[in-house]
Design an enzyme around this catalytic site. Structure first.
Site: not given
Length: 380
Positions: A72, A180, A202, A238, A326
């Site tokens: 994100g 979210q 995730h 990649t 965070c």
């Protein structure tokens, strides 16, 4: 063995067993580079595009409008920096809100260092951003607006449709961070008036390190990763194939189970609030009373400091948070709660509980009882 209750799914979620199973062959057998032209590469390419199709259906998007990212944060940075740099000759004014995730706020701060001007819209006491305030902030040189879909700390859902319709009439590029919201709200980018939308695996029981940016076909965009022509020359590097496969499986499961999950989360929220009422403890729910994400419950227990409550909960085996993962290691007041101008006793005692697929209503009640016991003990 002590019971452990994980109520921090807004920070990250456990990987679903079906996701692990889906990823395994791409860690062991299908290891070709999707850009290679030989059989190994073609096999990987076919799997990659199949996963893109699955995630596109999840978001009701054209598969070609999806760009895979490392998560994100990268999707937000790509949208804001790439969208602004592509239009810098047209104007240098960007609008966002004061309660965005730091992936958006810090990207905007970076733009300011490059000579752009950024307006940070205020939030009210429920965490809502006013469309009228947005309209007042728009100028002739406004080129980009970024407002999150649902807040990651208090769960307030913003009027994205209303804002987007206004901005579309004025041909101003609109980005929303839906990290979210995805998985708990049905999202259709073909119906929503947004030009860019960020998602992350995730948060929906997929692997860490993979996300995607919906990038509308006609949206001005300048890539900032250089090296290869992957992702239709929009994001060099990649592709993280095994994780993208896991992302697709997580999206498939989330779509299948969304209604059932949301009903459970709402029941868990109600159960916790009823428990605290029965226990007679003082508490205040933060965020909008109606327009909120079903899996996020931000609540304050005035008189019990956030860090004290979190430490005591951890000792009881309950994982919760003070806000964004965070910044949760910091003792500073949450920038979201600060922007909402909550009274100090409320802001300094706020806890975020966030629900996920591994939780039960019974767990929520046991966790709520533990909270009440801690409040009673500390108040004594």
């Amino acid at each position: 063995m002590r019971e452990r209750i994980y109520l921090d799914h807004a920070a990250t979620t456990p990987v679903h067993p079906r996701v692990v199973e889906a990823m395994h062959p791409f860690l062991t057998e299908v290891y070709g580079n999707p850009s290679s032209v030989h059989g190994f590469g073609r096999e990987a390419r076919q799997a990659l595009e199949g996963a893109r199709d699955t995630i596109a259906r999840f978001l009701d998007a054209d598969p070609q409008t999806l760009v895979f990212t490392s998560g994100g944060t990268e999707a937000d940075n790509m949208a804001i920096i790439g969208g602004a740099m592509a239009q810098r000759e047209r104007g240098r004014h960007v609008i966002t809100s004061s309660i965005e995730h730091h992936a958006v706020l810090h990207a905007c701060e970076h733009l300011e260092q490059l000579g752009f001007e950024v307006t940070y819209l205020p939030a009210d006491k429920t965490g809502m951003i006013s469309t009228d305030e947005l309209k007042k902030a728009v100028r002739p040189d406004t080129i980009l607006v970024s407002i999150m879909y649902g807040n990651n700390e208090v769960g307030t859902i913003q009027p994205i449709e209303e804002m987007g319709s206004y901005l579309r009439e004025r041909e101003i590029v609109f980005h929303t961070d839906a990290v979210q919201a995805v998985g708990v709200l049905p999202i259709s980018v073909s119906k929503l008036p947004v030009d860019m939308l960020s998602v992350s695996a995730h948060k929906i029981n997929g692997p860490k390190g993979v996300g995607a940016l919906f990038l509308g076909r006609k949206v001005p965009f300048t890539p900032y990763l250089h090296g290869g022509s992957q992702e239709r020359k929009r994001r060099a590097g990649t592709e993280n194939l095994a994780s993208i496969i896991g992302f697709a499986e997580a999206a498939r499961i989330a779509q299948e189970e969304m209604e059932e999950r949301v009903a459970k989360y709402r029941q868990m929220r109600t159960t916790m609030l009823q428990c605290w009422q029965q226990e007679g403890i003082s508490f205040e729910v933060n965020g909008h009373p109606e327009k909120h994400l079903p899996h996020i419950l931000n609540v304050s227990f005035p008189g019990v400091h956030t860090e004290t409550m979190l430490m005591n909960l951890d000792l009881e085996g309950v994982a919760a948070a003070s806000g964004s993962a965070c910044t949760s290691g910091s003792l500073e007041l949450s920038h979201v709660l600060e922007a909402m101008c909550l009274d100090d006793p409320v802001a300094q005692s706020a806890i975020r509980f966030s629900f996920g697929i591994t939780n039960t209503v019974e767990e929520a009640e046991r966790a709520a009882r533990k909270v009440a016991q801690i409040v009673h003990r500390l108040k004594r």
